[in-house]
Design a protein around this motif. Structure first.
Motif, short mmCIF file in Angstrom:
data_model
loop_
_atom_site.label_atom_id
_atom_site.label_comp_id
_atom_site.label_asym_id
_atom_site.label_seq_id
_atom_site.Cartn_x
_atom_site.Cartn_y
_atom_site.Cartn_z
N GLU A 6 55.84 57.46 26.16
CA GLU A 6 56.69 55.99 26.47
C GLU A 6 56.77 55.90 28.08
O GLU A 6 56.99 56.91 29.04
CB GLU A 6 58.21 56.21 25.91
CG GLU A 6 58.03 56.18 24.45
CD GLU A 6 58.48 57.75 23.95
OE1 GLU A 6 59.20 57.83 22.96
OE2 GLU A 6 58.01 58.78 24.65
N GLY A 8 58.29 52.77 30.91
CA GLY A 8 58.78 51.26 31.24
C GLY A 8 60.22 51.38 31.19
O GLY A 8 60.96 50.17 31.65
N ARG A 19 60.33 45.83 29.74
CA ARG A 19 59.27 45.91 28.86
C ARG A 19 58.85 47.40 28.68
O ARG A 19 58.42 48.02 29.71
CB ARG A 19 57.87 45.41 29.10
CG ARG A 19 56.91 45.50 27.98
CD ARG A 19 55.77 44.33 28.23
NE ARG A 19 54.69 45.26 28.89
CZ ARG A 19 53.32 44.69 28.94
NH1 ARG A 19 52.93 43.96 27.96
NH2 ARG A 19 52.57 45.38 29.64
N SER A 21 56.49 50.66 26.91
CA SER A 21 55.14 50.98 26.33
C SER A 21 55.24 52.18 25.75
O SER A 21 55.77 53.11 26.41
CB SER A 21 54.22 50.71 27.72
OG SER A 21 54.14 49.59 28.29
N CYS A 22 54.41 52.18 24.91
CA CYS A 22 54.09 53.70 24.13
C CYS A 22 52.51 53.76 23.96
O CYS A 22 52.03 53.19 23.07
CB CYS A 22 54.80 53.49 22.95
SG CYS A 22 54.52 55.07 21.96
N ALA A 23 51.97 54.67 24.73
CA ALA A 23 50.61 54.93 24.47
C ALA A 23 50.40 55.98 23.66
O ALA A 23 50.76 57.11 24.01
CB ALA A 23 50.02 55.47 25.91
N GLN A 74 51.51 45.24 19.58
CA GLN A 74 50.81 46.28 19.82
C GLN A 74 49.57 45.62 20.12
O GLN A 74 49.09 44.58 19.76
CB GLN A 74 50.79 46.93 18.44
CG GLN A 74 50.49 46.30 17.39
CD GLN A 74 48.94 45.90 16.95
OE1 GLN A 74 48.18 46.44 17.55
NE2 GLN A 74 48.70 45.00 16.30
N THR A 80 48.48 50.86 22.20
CA THR A 80 49.57 51.04 22.90
C THR A 80 50.69 49.98 22.26
O THR A 80 50.36 48.86 21.61
CB THR A 80 49.53 50.39 24.29
OG1 THR A 80 48.56 51.19 25.02
CG2 THR A 80 50.93 50.20 25.09
N TYR A 82 54.40 48.27 22.39
CA TYR A 82 55.18 47.61 23.42
C TYR A 82 56.44 47.05 22.81
O TYR A 82 56.67 46.75 21.61
CB TYR A 82 54.43 46.26 23.71
CG TYR A 82 53.25 46.55 24.56
CD1 TYR A 82 52.06 46.19 24.05
CD2 TYR A 82 53.21 47.01 25.97
CE1 TYR A 82 50.80 46.40 24.49
CE2 TYR A 82 51.99 47.29 26.71
CZ TYR A 82 50.56 46.91 26.08
OH TYR A 82 49.71 47.15 26.63
N GLN A 84 59.35 44.37 24.16
CA GLN A 84 60.12 43.52 25.37
C GLN A 84 61.23 43.03 24.95
O GLN A 84 61.53 42.81 23.89
CB GLN A 84 59.01 42.06 25.06
CG GLN A 84 59.61 41.15 26.11
CD GLN A 84 59.32 41.59 27.59
OE1 GLN A 84 58.47 41.90 28.01
NE2 GLN A 84 60.35 41.53 28.38
N CYS A 98 59.50 56.08 20.98
CA CYS A 98 58.37 55.46 19.96
C CYS A 98 58.34 56.38 18.67
O CYS A 98 58.30 57.67 18.99
CB CYS A 98 57.22 55.50 21.02
SG CYS A 98 55.70 55.10 20.32
#
Length: 125
Positions: A6, A8, A19, A21-23, A74, A80, A82, A84, A98
């Protein structure tokens, strides 16, 4: 090996936006239908589901406190996930996690078998 990372998180004033993010890497279900989600945990409280998405159908679920303010999405090409977050409130403060890969978009933690380390969100009044 599955990894969820994760990013952001940060500090923001009430009414602001972030926002997350989760890669994801090592997805074992790339060709299948699966769900991912965002959870959060405030100090002294249980982990709660915030938003979930079915990757196959793009259907989404939101908890009542965030409905209308948060949007989960996504990007399959980037693997990834997301979140928001808008109109943030002090009660949104917590560690955001995540989670993957459940068979359906649940807001309960049990169906998810992989978790990230979390990213901190702090909302000041």
């Amino acid at each position: 090996q599955v990894q969820l990372v994760e990013s952001g998180g940060g500090s923001v004033q009430a009414g602001g936006s972030l926002r997350l993010s989760c890669a994801a890497s090592g997805n074992p279900y790339r060709r299948g239908r699966y769900s991912m989600a965002w959870f959060r945990q405030a100090p002294g409280k249980e982990r709660e589901g915030v938003a979930a998405i079915s990757i196959g159908t793009a259907s989404t679920r939101y908890s009542d406190p965030v409905k209308g303010r948060f949007t989960i999405s996504q990007d399959n090409a980037k693997d990834t996930l997301y979140l928001q977050m808008s109109s943030l409130k002090p009660e949104d403060t917590g560690m955001y996690y995540c989670a993957a890969y459940a068979p359906y978009p649940s807001l309960q933690p049990q169906p998810y078998n992989y978790w990230g380390q979390g990213t901190q969100v702090t909302v000041s009044s």
